[in-house]
Design a protein around this motif. Structure first.
Motif, PDB file in Angstrom:
ATOM      1  N   TRP A  33      -0.907   0.383  -5.094  1.00 26.31           N
ATOM      2  CA  TRP A  33      -1.344   0.477  -3.699  1.00 26.31           C
ATOM      3  C   TRP A  33      -0.781  -0.678  -2.883  1.00 26.31           C
ATOM      4  CZ3 TRP A  33      -3.916  -3.469  -1.312  1.00 26.31           C
ATOM      5  CH2 TRP A  33      -4.488  -4.445  -2.136  1.00 26.31           C
TER       6      TRP A  33
ATOM      7  N   SER B  52       1.919  -0.863   0.075  1.00 25.91           N
ATOM      8  CA  SER B  52       1.623  -0.772   1.509  1.00 25.91           C
ATOM      9  C   SER B  52       1.682  -2.124   2.208  1.00 25.91           C
ATOM     10  CB  SER B  52       0.242  -0.141   1.721  1.00 25.91           C
ATOM     11  OG  SER B  52      -0.771  -0.954   1.144  1.00 25.91           O
TER      12      SER B  52
ATOM     13  N   PRO C 225      -0.306   7.224  -2.695  1.00 25.68           N
ATOM     14  CA  PRO C 225      -1.279   6.430  -1.927  1.00 25.68           C
ATOM     15  C   PRO C 225      -1.164   6.704  -0.427  1.00 25.68           C
ATOM     16  CG  PRO C 225      -0.092   5.066  -3.528  1.00 25.68           C
ATOM     17  CD  PRO C 225       0.617   6.378  -3.477  1.00 25.68           C
TER      18      PRO C 225
ATOM     19  N   SER D 248      -2.146   4.881   1.723  1.00 28.07           N
ATOM     20  CA  SER D 248      -1.848   3.597   2.370  1.00 28.07           C
ATOM     21  C   SER D 248      -0.356   3.393   2.611  1.00 28.07           C
ATOM     22  CB  SER D 248      -2.398   2.439   1.522  1.00 28.07           C
ATOM     23  OG  SER D 248      -1.835   2.458   0.215  1.00 28.07           O
TER      24      SER D 248
END
Length: 401
Positions: free
Chosen positions: A121, A124, A144, A146
């Motif tokens: 993650w 991001s 993800p 994100s």
């Protein structure tokens, strides 16, 4: 004094980094945060048998000289994990979340290998990232959402992995995207709205996507669109006319229905794949057709075969419901060798004005069997065309009626 050593750095971290520098004399070479991030990334990955990619990753020397590491000043700006040469063994292991610490990273790629687990993650956090390509590995879990925070991202290639879940709307909403390649995964759900007006390539084939496509969900800028091998459905006659910049279109092996708009046959396309859907109605190109390959097979199309298709080099109209006689222009171009492949089998055609003694060029293929006529010439057909030369009269009468 080492650059990048700022306020708030723990005494232990400072001592550790100074130790690195005394060994490698790396004062000023690399930001210490990037240095530690590369160490963590290295610990999570291994060379597969036959690969020696990490042989240059000796942390007693300058990491900017490592294979696949590119720096500007003290920061890593590109990281290409694995030997990029074709056929070279890749890497195994997992992608370490520490990659999110490479704050100046603009390009991140991974060669084909056996890297597993989820995408970190922390990707991001890479606000400068423009190119993200982690393909042909075993990346799993969901994409993800994100990643939608990567507002500068241009290329997203996560193809040939084990990704599941939906295509996040946040990701599709990135306005800087030019290439999105998510093919050969296990993605499900509907196709989201893509906000980028510079998106030129969208490849979502070989997934489990379903539902209809909104006429406004894809930008006019698209030049390459592949959605084959999904479960997409509904009409496309409102969508496709807006995509008049396409030079490649593959919607095969879905459940699309309704009419095929005649305008798409005038697009600058070299290869048009619409086979194995549920398209219906007559097909009439809006003008001259310059497409080299047109595959409309295995649909429910009917009416007469348009003479405008005679300019196509490879034409698949088999397994539909076309009726009437094949226009003479097809015979002329077939005998001249201009048509390389003409598949008309499994329709309800009633004739083709060709001399039974005609010598079709060796470079050309013609299949006419299982129509409402005795084939005027005997030519080799593909195995899946079956062995029956002519349709039963009852079927021909029923369709004619």
């Amino acid at each position: 004094m080492m650059k990048g050593k700022g306020k708030g750095m723990s005494p232990h971290l400072g001592i550790l980094l100074l130790g690195f520098c005394f060994v490698s004399q790396c004062f000023g070479i690399m930001d210490p945060v990037d240095f530690l991030a590369l160490q963590s990334i290295r610990k999570s990955l291994e060379d597969m048998p036959g690969s020696n990619y990490f042989s240059s990753w000796d942390f007693t020397s300058d990491p900017c000289n490592f294979a696949g590491v590119y720096c500007e000043g003290e920061k890593v700006v590109a990281l290409n994990l694995g030997d990029p040469r074709a056929g070279a063994p890749g890497l195994s292991g997992r992608l370490n979340p520490a990659i999110g610490k490479l704050s100046s990273l603009a390009e991140f790629t991974v060669v084909p290998g056996r890297i597993m687990g989820a995408l970190p993650w922390t990707l991001s956090q890479l606000k400068n990232l423009k190119f993200l390509a982690v393909s042909r590995n075993f990346i799993s879990h969901e994409i993800p959402a994100s990643l939608g925070e990567l507002r500068n991202l241009r290329t997203l290639d996560l193809s040939y992995n084990q990704l599941t879940g939906n295509i996040p709307w946040d990701v599709a909403g990135i306005r800087s995207l030019t290439n999105v390649i998510l093919c050969h995964n296990h993605l499900a759900g509907s196709i989201p709205y893509f906000a980028s007006q510079t998106l030129t390539r969208l490849d979502l084939k070989h997934n489990d996507l379903s539902g209809s496509i909104s006429p406004n969900s894809l930008p006019h800028s698209l030049q390459y669109l592949s959605l084959s091998w999904n479960r997409l459905s509904g009409p496309i006659d409102q969508l496709l006319p807006k995509l008049n910049r396409l030079n490649y279109l593959d919607l095969s092996l879905n459940q699309f229905s309704g009419y095929i708009p005649g305008c798409i046959f005038t697009f600058p396309i070299s290869n048009l794949q619409l086979e194995r859907n549920q398209f219906t109605g007559p097909v009439q190109p809006a003008g001259s057709v310059t497409i080299q390959t047109v595959d409309l097979s295995h649909n429910m199309l009917y009416g007469q075969v348009s003479p405008l298709f005679a300019t196509v080099q490879n034409l698949y109209l088999n397994n539909n419901r076309f009726t009437g006689k094949v226009p003479t222009v097809f015979v002329d171009r077939l005998m001249a060798g201009s048509i390389q492949l003409l598949y008309l089998q499994h329709n309800f055609l009633t004739g083709m004005p060709i001399n039974p003694r005609a010598n079709i060029p060796m470079s050309s293929s013609l299949c006419l069997q299982y129509n409402c006529m005795i084939p005027p010439v005997q030519t080799p057909c593909p195995i899946n065309a079956g062995t029956q030369k002519t349709r039963p009269t009852s079927q021909c009468m029923e369709w004619k009626g």
